[in-house]
Scaffold this active site. Structure first.
Site, PDB file in Angstrom:
ATOM      1  N   TYR A 155       0.890  -1.160   0.128  1.00 23.33           N
ATOM      2  CA  TYR A 155       0.084  -0.040  -0.096  1.00 23.33           C
ATOM      3  C   TYR A 155       0.789   1.429  -0.245  1.00 23.33           C
ATOM      4  O   TYR A 155       0.308   2.237  -0.412  1.00 23.33           O
ATOM      5  CB  TYR A 155      -1.068  -0.051   1.076  1.00 23.33           C
ATOM      6  CG  TYR A 155      -2.055   0.668   1.060  1.00 23.33           C
ATOM      7  CD1 TYR A 155      -3.080   0.310  -0.049  1.00 23.33           C
ATOM      8  CD2 TYR A 155      -2.458   1.884   1.814  1.00 23.33           C
ATOM      9  CE1 TYR A 155      -4.210   1.272  -0.300  1.00 23.33           C
ATOM     10  CE2 TYR A 155      -3.602   2.649   1.662  1.00 23.33           C
ATOM     11  CZ  TYR A 155      -4.447   2.333   0.594  1.00 23.33           C
ATOM     12  OH  TYR A 155      -5.517   3.157   0.512  1.00 23.33           O
TER      13      TYR A 155
ATOM     14  N   LYS B 164      -3.339   8.344   2.817  1.00 20.35           N
ATOM     15  CA  LYS B 164      -4.694   8.337   3.463  1.00 20.35           C
ATOM     16  C   LYS B 164      -4.461   8.785   5.009  1.00 20.35           C
ATOM     17  O   LYS B 164      -5.250   9.303   5.584  1.00 20.35           O
ATOM     18  CB  LYS B 164      -5.053   6.645   3.620  1.00 20.35           C
ATOM     19  CG  LYS B 164      -5.477   6.274   2.343  1.00 20.35           C
ATOM     20  CD  LYS B 164      -6.742   6.913   1.933  1.00 20.35           C
ATOM     21  CE  LYS B 164      -7.320   6.344   0.519  1.00 20.35           C
ATOM     22  NZ  LYS B 164      -8.354   7.034  -0.072  1.00 20.35           N
TER      23      LYS B 164
HETATM   24  N1  LIG Z   1     -11.590  -0.572  -2.951  1.00 15.82           N
HETATM   25  C1  LIG Z   1     -11.117  -0.579  -1.852  1.00 15.82           C
HETATM   26  O1  LIG Z   1     -10.793  -1.585  -1.238  1.00 15.82           O
HETATM   27  C2  LIG Z   1     -11.347   0.644  -0.922  1.00 15.82           C
HETATM   28  C3  LIG Z   1     -10.947   0.296   0.434  1.00 15.82           C
HETATM   29  C4  LIG Z   1     -10.956   1.429   1.159  1.00 15.82           C
HETATM   30  C5  LIG Z   1     -11.034   2.800   0.834  1.00 15.82           C
HETATM   31  N2  LIG Z   1     -10.983   2.990  -0.434  1.00 15.82           N
HETATM   32  C6  LIG Z   1     -11.072   4.305  -1.157  1.00 15.82           C
HETATM   33  O2  LIG Z   1     -12.323   4.487  -1.970  1.00 15.82           O
HETATM   34  C7  LIG Z   1     -12.031   5.647  -2.745  1.00 15.82           C
HETATM   35  C8  LIG Z   1     -12.654   5.140  -4.053  1.00 15.82           C
HETATM   36  O3  LIG Z   1     -12.065   4.182  -4.732  1.00 15.82           O
HETATM   37  P1  LIG Z   1     -12.767   3.000  -5.381  1.00 15.82           P
HETATM   38  O4  LIG Z   1     -12.027   1.669  -4.715  1.00 15.82           O
HETATM   39  O5  LIG Z   1     -14.205   3.125  -5.624  1.00 15.82           O
HETATM   40  O6  LIG Z   1     -12.112   2.840  -6.866  1.00 15.82           O
HETATM   41  P2  LIG Z   1     -12.748   3.543  -8.317  1.00 15.82           P
HETATM   42  O7  LIG Z   1     -11.609   3.404  -9.049  1.00 15.82           O
HETATM   43  O8  LIG Z   1     -13.879   2.944  -8.612  1.00 15.82           O
HETATM   44  O9  LIG Z   1     -12.703   5.079  -7.744  1.00 15.82           O
HETATM   45  C9  LIG Z   1     -11.557   5.783  -7.507  1.00 15.82           C
HETATM   46  C10 LIG Z   1     -12.082   7.369  -8.487  1.00 15.82           C
HETATM   47  O10 LIG Z   1     -10.993   8.059  -8.188  1.00 15.82           O
HETATM   48  C11 LIG Z   1     -11.090   8.930  -9.309  1.00 15.82           C
HETATM   49  N3  LIG Z   1     -10.045   9.901  -9.652  1.00 15.82           N
HETATM   50  C12 LIG Z   1      -8.674   9.406  -9.637  1.00 15.82           C
HETATM   51  N4  LIG Z   1      -7.953  10.437  -9.601  1.00 15.82           N
HETATM   52  C13 LIG Z   1      -8.755  11.448  -9.943  1.00 15.82           C
HETATM   53  C14 LIG Z   1      -8.516  12.893 -10.306  1.00 15.82           C
HETATM   54  N5  LIG Z   1      -7.392  13.331 -10.750  1.00 15.82           N
HETATM   55  N6  LIG Z   1      -9.868  13.643 -10.454  1.00 15.82           N
HETATM   56  C15 LIG Z   1     -10.912  13.196 -10.345  1.00 15.82           C
HETATM   57  N7  LIG Z   1     -11.112  11.882 -10.137  1.00 15.82           N
HETATM   58  C16 LIG Z   1     -10.017  11.148  -9.813  1.00 15.82           C
HETATM   59  C17 LIG Z   1     -11.533   7.834 -10.292  1.00 15.82           C
HETATM   60  O11 LIG Z   1     -11.855   8.552 -11.660  1.00 15.82           O
HETATM   61  C18 LIG Z   1     -12.441   7.011  -9.725  1.00 15.82           C
HETATM   62  O12 LIG Z   1     -13.721   7.377 -10.167  1.00 15.82           O
HETATM   63  C19 LIG Z   1     -10.703   5.885  -2.864  1.00 15.82           C
HETATM   64  O13 LIG Z   1     -10.364   6.777  -1.860  1.00 15.82           O
HETATM   65  C20 LIG Z   1     -10.188   4.521  -2.167  1.00 15.82           C
HETATM   66  O14 LIG Z   1      -8.653   4.811  -1.674  1.00 15.82           O
HETATM   67  C21 LIG Z   1     -11.200   1.811  -1.365  1.00 15.82           C
END
Ligand SMILES: NC(=O)c1ccc[n+]([C@@H]2O[C@H](COP(=O)([O-])OP(=O)(O)OC[C@H]3O[C@@H](n4cnc5c(N)ncnc54)[C@H](O)[C@@H]3O)[C@@H](O)[C@H]2O)c1
Length: 258
Positions: free
Chosen positions: A157, A164
């Site tokens: 990570y 984060k």
């Molecule tokens: N999937 C997991 O296991 C998990 C767990 C905990 C937290 N998260 C967090 O959840 C959030 C959403 O991620 P996700 O897992 O749904 O994946 P996802 O890929 O569906 O969403 C990530 C989003 O970030 C956007 N993004 C990236 N760079 C960008 C930029 N410069 N401008 C605008 N948008 C931008 C992408 O277009 C995408 O829509 C993130 O913060 C991620 O770290 C994810």
């Protein structure tokens, strides 16, 4: 009547129907919220527009969070359509793929660190700053997404964990500052979920399997479960909660194996 009836929400971070932001958007609509959605790039526009149609959402705007111009344009558009903004959801993160694998000492770069922090952490402040007046008008709620890697060293990570940690500190500082304007700021720390962003983390599948086995609930969580908690935290039902990191991870964070 749902507990978000009459609320206006801006959801940033839908890439497709696996996105956590999609789970949040769906559950917010189920509770009566009206949405505006954004898409990061032309490549994602069609998919997000389809989702907007499905969710009965009329406003779909371009937004790359590294662009101050686009951030301003989004809030100008919202301001002309809505009296205030009740809910801002920030579900965005990015780090170069090469930095999400192997030994941190080898994969980390100054550029990767700056990019991960700009997109994944500073953008929360940037959006909240641009939306401040509209949020204050509505006694608004801001919500972002974090992960346990903010507090524990999770294999692969790397720089994202550090970003984060910065994001979670941002939640506390914004909450402390914006409480005087009746704006609340919270985060959900979600367990691992298979999404586009997660696919960039090396060995993500084994993270999912490990969490499912070690979690008190013995399974991974869903985007709908994250969405329900997000909807609650952004509603008047959570009017006494701000500056908190709420885990939706089946209890994984309380275990010795986390
Ligand atoms: N999937 C997991 O296991 C998990 C767990 C905990 C937290 N998260 C967090 O959840 C959030 C959403 O991620 P996700 O897992 O749904 O994946 P996802 O890929 O569906 O969403 C990530 C989003 O970030 C956007 N993004 C990236 N760079 C960008 C930029 N410069 N401008 C605008 N948008 C931008 C992408 O277009 C995408 O829509 C993130 O913060 C991620 O770290 C994810």
């Amino acid at each position: 009547m749902g507990f978000l009836t009459g609320k206006k929400a801006l959801i940033v971070g839908i890439a497709n129907n696996k996105s956590i932001a999609y789970g949040i958007a769906k559950q917010m609509v189920a509770q009566g919220a009206e949405l505006a959605l954004t898409f990061q790039s032309d490549k994602l526009q069609g998919r997000v527009e389809k989702i907007a149609e499905e969710l009965g959402c009329k406003m779909v705007l371009p937004l790359d969070v590294t662009s101050e111009y686009q951030i301003q344009d989004v809030f100008t558009a919202l301001d002309s359509a809505w009296d205030g903004l009740d809910i801002l959801v920030h579900s965005v993160a990015f780090a170069p793929r090469e930095e999400l694998e192997g030994r941190m000492i080898e994969s980390s770069t100054r550029e990767g660190f700056a990019m991960a922090h700009d997109i994944s952490a500073y953008s929360l402040t940037a959006l909240t700053k641009a939306g401040h007046k509209m949020l204050a008008k509505a006694n608004g709620a801001v919500l972002t997404l974090s992960y346990l890697g903010a507090e524990r060293a999770v294999p692969n990570y790397n720089v994202m964990g550090i970003a984060k940690a910065s994001l979670e500190a941002t939640v506390r500082y914004l909450a402390a500052d914006l409480g005087q304007d009746n704006i609340r700021v919270n985060a959900v720390s979600a367990g691992p979920i298979r999404t586009l962003a997660a696919a960039g983390i090396k060995d993500f599948r084994s993270m999912l399997d490990k969490a499912a086995k070690a979690t008190p609930l013995r399974r991974n969580v869903t985007i709908e479960e994250v969405g329900n908690t997000a909807a609650f935290l952004c509603s008047d039902l959570a009017s006494g909660i701000t500056g908190e990191i709420t885990y939706v991870d089946g209890g994984y964070n309380i275990t010795a194996s986390a």
